[in-house]
Each structure stands twice: as C-alpha cells, then as structure tokens.
Design an enzyme around this catalytic site. Structure first.
Site, PDB file in Angstrom:
ATOM      1  N   CYS A   1       0.715  -1.051   0.043  1.00  0.00           N
ATOM      2  CA  CYS A   1      -0.110  -0.022   0.264  1.00  0.00           C
ATOM      3  C   CYS A   1       0.845   1.162  -0.168  1.00  0.00           C
ATOM      4  CB  CYS A   1      -0.900  -0.101   1.133  1.00  0.00           C
ATOM      5  SG  CYS A   1      -2.210   1.394   1.161  1.00  0.00           S
ATOM      6  N   ARG A   7      -4.747  -0.317   2.395  1.00  0.00           N
ATOM      7  CA  ARG A   7      -4.361  -1.078   3.808  1.00  0.00           C
ATOM      8  C   ARG A   7      -4.082  -0.052   4.695  1.00  0.00           C
ATOM      9  NH1 ARG A   7      -1.641  -4.313   0.217  1.00  0.00           N
ATOM     10  NH2 ARG A   7       0.526  -3.272   0.717  1.00  0.00           N
TER      11      ARG A   7
END
Length: 209
Positions: A1, A7
């Site tokens: 990410c 995330r």
C-alpha cells in the site's frame, strides 16, 4: 500500500474505532469513513470495478474487508457500538448499488468536478433521516479502548450478510430486533409501574386525610 489509500485506510480506521468511543456511534462512524476513506482518496471506482472492464487488476474488496473487520469487533463487544450490523449492510449495499453519490469516483476531487456531489444525495443524509433502523438496542458503552482478540477461534462467519439471500437458510429471528422489542416492553412496564406507584401513593395520602 505505497500510496496510503488501501491498507493504510484499513489500519488507521480500525485503530481509531478501537481507541475512540466517538467513532463507535452512528455519526462518528460516518465521520470515520468520510475522513479516512472518502476524503483521503480511496479509489472506490477502481477497487469495486464500477463500469470498468479494462482495469480488472485494480479490483480489490479493500473497503469490504474493513467493514467485515468492524463486524468482527462488534461480535466481541456487542454493547460498545451504537449501531447494529444493519448499518454495515446498508453501507455495503450502497457501495455496490451506486444509489447514492457517496462512494462514486476515485477521489473527492473527481466527485466535485464531475458534478456527483451536486447531483446526488449522500448516503449519510438517508441514514441520519432514519437512524432508528440502525440503532443497537443493547448499546451500553463502558470501555474507552477495545482490546480485540484476533485468534481464529474468535473469528465468526457473517451469515447475516453473506447468506441473507440463500433460500436454503432457515429464517431466524434477528437478535437485535428481539432485543429492541424486549427493551420497549421493559420501558412500557416501567412506565406502568411508575403510574401504579403514584396511584398507590395518592390513595394512601387520601386515606390518611
């Protein structure tokens, strides 16, 4: 990410949810999603694949995973959330139905420039107009910080969402609906008891005179 909108949004949102009771209220949960997901630029259009048949590699149920995690926490702390899972289901349904403009496009900038914000209703407006549908009847917050047990034995299957349209599932009375009815009955009985106590006190006073 690497860009911080997948995330990262999951982790920050769940951390805030567990650390601050405000985000466990209906309005607080709306603020949390608006702040950490919508304003931060989570790519709902690409991740959900709305009318996008060319970027299949970009699809990922990141937001659905977040909502699933919220539901799992609610199973461990059922009295710490002002809302029931009906709110989570309403949010997920709107994410895929595109009924509201809240989860359209990939950023706040796109929603404003494309006219989505001006031309559509917000999901939060609809929810706040009928909050009684989503209230948790056993809401009784006692803890500021929630310590979640991530052991696999404590992970449950969300049949109320994933199997709600399965015709083979036996209809089961919703626990929250039953709790709501019982709470209303208790309040009614308490009111009747109070009236009877007042009548008894009034009768006792008249007999003394």
């Amino acid at each position: 990410c690497s860009d911080g909108w997948d995330r990262t949004a999951q982790l920050t949102s769940l951390s805030m949810l567990m650390l601050d009771p405000y985000y466990r209220t209906i309005v607080g949960f709306e603020v949390l999603i608006e702040k950490e997901w919508l304003s931060f630029g989570h790519k709902f259009h690409q991740r959900l694949g709305h009318h996008d048949y060319h970027n299949k590699d970009e699809r990922s149920p990141v937001f659905v995973q977040f909502i699933e995690c919220v539901w799992q926490i609610m199973q461990q702390y059922p009295c710490e959330f002002e809302f029931a899972d009906a709110l989570l289901i309403e949010i997920l349904d709107s994410v895929y139905s595109c009924q509201y403009g809240t989860f359209l496009c990939d950023s706040e900038k796109q929603r404003v420039e494309s006219g989505v914000v001006a031309a559509t209703m917000s999901l939060w407006t609809a929810i706040n107009a009928r909050t009684e549908r989503y209230v948790n009847p056993i809401y009784d917050p006692l803890q500021d910080v929630l310590l979640v047990n991530a052991n696999m034995r404590h992970i449950a299957f969300w049949s109320g969402y994933y199997l709600r349209w399965n015709p083979q599932m036996h209809p089961v009375e919703d626990v929250f609906e039953r709790a709501k009815k019982l709470r209303e009955l208790c309040l009614s009985l308490e009111a009747q008891c109070q009236k009877l106590e007042e009548r008894v006190a009034s009768a006792a006073g008249e007999s003394q005179t």
